[in-house]
Scaffold this active site. Structure first.
Site, PDB file in Angstrom:
ATOM      1  N   TYR A 229       0.818  -1.221   0.000  1.00 39.36           N
ATOM      2  CA  TYR A 229       0.000   0.000   0.000  1.00 39.36           C
ATOM      3  C   TYR A 229       0.846   1.263   0.000  1.00 39.36           C
ATOM      4  O   TYR A 229       0.514   2.257  -0.616  1.00 39.36           O
ATOM      5  CB  TYR A 229      -0.944   0.010   1.203  1.00 39.36           C
ATOM      6  CG  TYR A 229      -2.179  -0.810   0.949  1.00 39.36           C
ATOM      7  CD1 TYR A 229      -3.006  -0.519  -0.135  1.00 39.36           C
ATOM      8  CD2 TYR A 229      -2.515  -1.885   1.764  1.00 39.36           C
ATOM      9  CE1 TYR A 229      -4.141  -1.280  -0.388  1.00 39.36           C
ATOM     10  CE2 TYR A 229      -3.642  -2.650   1.525  1.00 39.36           C
ATOM     11  CZ  TYR A 229      -4.453  -2.336   0.452  1.00 39.36           C
ATOM     12  OH  TYR A 229      -5.563  -3.083   0.188  1.00 39.36           O
TER      13      TYR A 229
ATOM     14  N   GLU B 265       2.969 -31.363  11.515  1.00 39.72           N
ATOM     15  CA  GLU B 265       2.315 -30.578  10.465  1.00 39.72           C
ATOM     16  C   GLU B 265       0.986 -30.020  10.957  1.00 39.72           C
ATOM     17  O   GLU B 265       0.658 -28.857  10.737  1.00 39.72           O
ATOM     18  CB  GLU B 265       2.089 -31.464   9.225  1.00 39.72           C
ATOM     19  CG  GLU B 265       1.245 -30.807   8.140  1.00 39.72           C
ATOM     20  CD  GLU B 265       0.791 -31.794   7.054  1.00 39.72           C
ATOM     21  OE1 GLU B 265       1.322 -32.922   7.027  1.00 39.72           O
ATOM     22  OE2 GLU B 265      -0.077 -31.438   6.254  1.00 39.72           O
TER      23      GLU B 265
ATOM     24  N   ASP C 154       1.344 -35.834   7.396  1.00 43.23           N
ATOM     25  CA  ASP C 154       0.439 -36.816   6.807  1.00 43.23           C
ATOM     26  C   ASP C 154       1.241 -37.724   5.880  1.00 43.23           C
ATOM     27  O   ASP C 154       2.291 -37.332   5.369  1.00 43.23           O
ATOM     28  CB  ASP C 154      -0.630 -36.115   5.944  1.00 43.23           C
ATOM     29  CG  ASP C 154      -1.676 -35.415   6.797  1.00 43.23           C
ATOM     30  OD1 ASP C 154      -1.752 -35.710   8.013  1.00 43.23           O
ATOM     31  OD2 ASP C 154      -2.388 -34.543   6.239  1.00 43.23           O
TER      32      ASP C 154
END
Lengths: 387, 532
Positions: free
Chosen positions: A106, A207, A259
């Site tokens: 910005y 995780e 996983d």
């Protein structure tokens, strides 16, 4: 912000960054004052210029340099954007500010208006999307050799840590063993953290945030003298840098639990090797010694000389059918050098054969105690990990 | 009049007036729309022939308005400031077919002496209105008035009324009013286009067109110089047929063939005459008036074949000239680039001709998918049958590789072609398109290529300039951001934005290879604002 509240560590980091900026850009000023066309020389941030360093086991930026010349029609705008962003960061550093990358976007976004000799008005934005300003920030990182954290640029905190360890941050001493049911958010500038004392034998990175909370509440880290960390999905830079420091400065082994699927493997890969698209940061963020603890395919299906952790019935209930995208991703991973070890090949082969994946939560489903007190400690103890 | 005698022989069995009355479409009067267009054309061309040919800056007013209450009847009035017409000749000039001051070997706009009389005939047929003529010859103190019709069977003028009065001003010229059945609805745009195209090649003229729909088009005079008019020339032996040969012999007082050849043809001297006659097998001392039809036929054929004559003289030709074409194209199209090529005189079948090509490009020319072609023959615009004209064959993007000259369609491109000759090889009597004569096609092709090469050079230079300008704008627009950043990082006024800017400008000047004054001037007219 008044000076008395500011930590000396911050101030020193700022001073260092400001000095690097001044030195780098003085060269550009000298070029111009000598009448030479201004040129910035920066390492190329392309896949082609990304190199896997086999000895250091890291993804690194190659030797190719990019010449960004102001007097090149196609480079002129990028050149201008780079200088604009440099000034904004420089001013933020000098004013003791902590901008986020969104703030920087910005601050630099404005309209250049010019009228040509015929009086026609042209308008152009310095940049339109944050994607553009983010790319410029990465250019400045490689150009100055400073990571954005070292320029005191903040990002959203994602990683969390608990463990028997005390640190100093922003002038406060924080005991990571006294966080209640909560945890310490790993700050955007992990380099400004000072490690005071530690009583731990290893680091376990999970995780999944939910699994982290479960292990925390059941007292896993107290029982096994662990520093317990979660990246809550893809690790941010701060978490990676924090893990690296634990490994490098305190000599703690790092185990990673994800996983059992290609996305989990890639999270491990980012911790260990670095991100392919952002290889320039690996040198400071990657932990080459990190170990993949699980969940591995052989944990699910067993292997030669290894009994699976799951029974036939459990497998039927817990495993999920792999999607086409998973298969595709797995094949891509096979192409990476660091996945071409025998153990990883076996892992990926089993996956491609069984076309099955599994979430860590499934192991917790078998019983949290099984996960915390049998699966994890047994695997660490027997050295059942992949490097 | 000797001309009349010659022509009468050609049309023995039917009065010329009757002949054209029957075959009016031959002269372009096939329907009311075409007739209106043709009438305007004939009158305007006569007006121009009465002015610029004689060195007078034309001032022409064309008024077309409805005749009475009828929706299909129009009066066309054309006023000029020309040399006027000797009142003795007026009845013949307007009301006797094939009476013409232009039946001579010289380039002029009309040729058959037919046009205006066809309009008079057509008026008689369709509205029954006579032609009205006001004229005041150059140097005359009076204005003469005639009201005429044609006696179709006898091919003779009928004078319905006449008068004269003394002038109160110094006007000279002619005003002709003809009332015909017409179709403005259909002919209007073409008439407007015709006047516009005429104005393009007569930038030294002031032309006003007032139309029945109430519009007034004024084409002001943009150059003062009137190009020199064409001179008369004797015919070239290659361009002669039997009829013409008969006509020439009849008008010659020569006693011998040798004498006749030297007197009546251009570029034939004693030596050439003798050499030719020997080769052709004629006795040089033969009286030409005694030749029979067979011998005439042989002489005409030999004259056409013989290679020893000098090339036809171009002195009778009046090209438009570079200045006229350039001024005309600029005034009408406001293009950014104009180039004109005038080729050297060439000849086909004994007729000298000159090809001129003008190319206008860019500016306010609307881009279109093919070149806008403006065809002219002896200074007359040709509007109909464009695609069958040899000029179209040459500029057609399917035949001509415009890309090679950096023109890619749609492009803002106007190609003007002018062919002037003592004989234009028209396709058909309509005189609206020129036939594929290989010599003319070849010259046209070379002229268009030559002009297109100049256009290519211009486009190339312009592209280079645009590229430089684009780069300059880019650098200048980003410069303030860069100098500001560097001044901030250098800190504490160690180096000012102004110093850095000055140095960068030097760099830019060197990089772009443009004069520094140019860049400085551009910067001073630039305004870069950063809105935060």
């Amino acid at each position: 912000m008044t000076a008395e509240y500011i930590d000396i560590v911050d101030t020193q980091a700022r001073k260092k960054a400001l000095k690097v900026f001044r030195e780098k850009f003085q060269k550009l000023i000298d070029q111009i004052m000598k009448g030479k066309p201004p040129v910035l020389l920066l390492p190329k941030r392309t896949l082609q210029n990304t190199i896997y360093d086999e000895t250091r086991k890291l993804l690194l930026l190659g030797p190719e340099k990019l010449k960004r010349s102001f007097l090149d029609l196609h480079e002129a705008k990028k050149f201008m954007q780079t200088l604009l962003m440099t000034r904004i960061i420089y001013e933020a550093l000098a004013r003791d500010e902590y901008p986020t990358i969104r703030d920087l976007y910005y601050r630099g976004k404005h309209t250049i208006i010019f009228r040509d000799e015929k009086g026609k008005r042209h308008e152009e934005n310095t940049w339109d999307e944050q994607r553009e300003s983010d790319a410029v920030i990465r250019d400045i990182e490689v150009l100055t050799g400073l990571l954005r954290e070292e320029m005191l640029i903040l990002s959203k905190e994602k990683g969390k840590v608990v463990g028997n360890m005390r640190i100093r941050s922003g002038g406060d001493v924080i005991d990571l063993s006294r966080m209640g049911h909560g945890a310490y958010s790993i700050e955007s500038t992990p380099d400004l953290i000072e490690f005071l004392d530690v009583d731990a034998e290893f680091v376990l990175v999970v995780e999944k945030d939910a699994v982290f909370q479960q292990l925390h509440r059941i007292g896993f880290w107290r029982k096994y003298k662990a520093i317990l960390i979660t990246s809550a999905g893809q690790p941010d830079r701060a978490t990676r840098r924090f893990v690296r420091r634990l490994n490098e400065e305190l000599g703690l082994p790092v185990y990673i639990l994800t996983d059992a699927d290609p996305y989990g493997w890639y999270i491990y890969s980012v911790f260990k090797i670095g991100s392919i698209t952002l290889s320039y940061e690996s040198e400071r963020l990657a932990t080459p010694a990190a170990r993949f603890l699980g969940v591995s395919m052989s944990d699910i299906f067993g292997a030669k000389g290894k009994k699976p952790y799951l029974t036939e019935a459990e497998r039927r209930n817990f495993i999920i059918k792999a999607k086409d995208a998973d298969i595709k991703r797995a094949k891509e991973l096979l192409a990476y050098k660091w996945f071409q070890t025998p153990k990883w090949k076996t892992e990926i082969d089993i996956f491609l054969k069984k076309k099955a994946k599994l979430e860590i939560e499934a192991l917790a489903g078998k019983g949290l105690r099984f996960l915390a007190f049998k699966y994890i400690p047994e695997k660490i103890e027997t050295g059942d990990w992949i490097e | 009049m000797p001309q009349r005698a010659a022509v009468k022989e050609t049309f023995k069995s039917m009065s010329p007036s009757r002949f054209f009355y029957e075959y009016k479409e031959l002269a372009g009067f096939s329907n009311p729309a075409r007739a209106l267009y043709q009438t305007v054309r004939e009158l305007v061309e006569n007006a121009l022939d009465a002015t610029d040919v004689h060195g007078i800056k034309p001032d022409i007013v064309v008024v077309i308005r409805r005749f009475g209450e009828a929706r299909d009847k129009y009066t066309v009035a054309v006023l000029d400031n020309g040399i006027g017409i000797d009142p003795k000749h007026v009845p013949y000039a307007f009301a006797q077919v094939l009476y013409s001051s232009k039946y001579k070997l010289r380039q002029s706009r009309g040729r058959f002496g037919l046009g205006v009389k066809m309009a008079v005939l057509y008026a008689q047929m369709t509205t029954g209105e006579p032609v009205e003529v006001y004229t005041s010859p150059l140097g005359s103190k009076r204005i003469y008035y005639f009201k005429l019709k044609i006696d179709i069977e006898k091919n003779k003028p009928i004078v319905l009324g006449k008068g004269s009065w003394s002038k109160t001003n110094d006007w000279h010229g002619t005003l002709v009013k003809i009332t015909i059945r017409g179709d403005w609805q259909r002919a209007g745009w073409r008439i407007k286009e015709y006047i516009k195209r005429t104005a393009i090649v007569t930038p030294y003229a002031r032309i006003v067109l007032i139309t029945p729909d109430g519009s007034i088009a004024i084409y002001p005079r943009v150059i003062e110089k009137v190009p020199p008019g064409p001179k008369e020339a004797k015919p070239h032996p290659h361009g002669v047929d039997i009829e013409m040969l008969k006509y020439l012999i009849k008008n010659s007082k020569a006693k011998t063939l040798r004498e006749f050849l030297i007197e009546s043809f251009q570029g034939v001297g004693r030596k050439t005459a003798d050499k030719f006659l020997k080769e052709a097998g004629f006795d040089p001392n033969l009286d030409p008036h005694k030749l029979n039809d067979k011998m005439l036929e042989k002489l005409a054929a030999k004259l056409k074949e013989y290679k020893g004559f000098r090339s036809p003289s171009a002195s009778a030709l009046s090209p438009l000239g570079e200045e006229v074409i350039e001024a005309g194209l600029k005034a009408i199209f406001s293009p950014e680039f104009v180039t004109v090529v005038t080729r050297k005189p060439k000849a086909y079948e004994g007729h000298p001709f000159i090809v001129e090509v003008g190319i206008a490009y860019g500016g306010e020319i609307p881009p279109s998918s093919e070149p806008i072609l403006l065809r002219y023959a002896n200074k007359i615009p040709l509007l109909y049958d464009e695609k069958s004209d040899v000029a179209w064959k040459v500029v057609d993007p399917n035949n001509f590789d415009w890309k090679q000259y950096l023109v890619t369609f749609p492009a803002p491109l106007v190609v003007l072609t002018h062919i002037c000759s003592t004989k234009i090889p028209y396709k058909g009597v309509g005189k609206e398109s020129i036939a594929d004569v290989s010599e003319i096609e070849h010259e046209l092709k070379n002229a268009v290529r030559e002009a297109a090469r100049k256009l290519r050079a211009y486009i190339l230079e312009k592209k280079r300039e645009q590229e430089t300008r684009r780069r300059l704008i880019t650098f200048l627009k980003y410069m303030p951001e860069i100098t500001r950043s560097l001044a901030v990082i250098a800190g504490d006024g160690k180096v000012s934005e102004e110093q850095l800017k000055e140095k960068l400008v030097e760099c830019i000047v060197r990089k772009l290879g443009v004069p520094k004054e140019h860049v400085v001037k551009m910067i001073s007219s630039y305004e870069v604002k950063i809105e935060e």
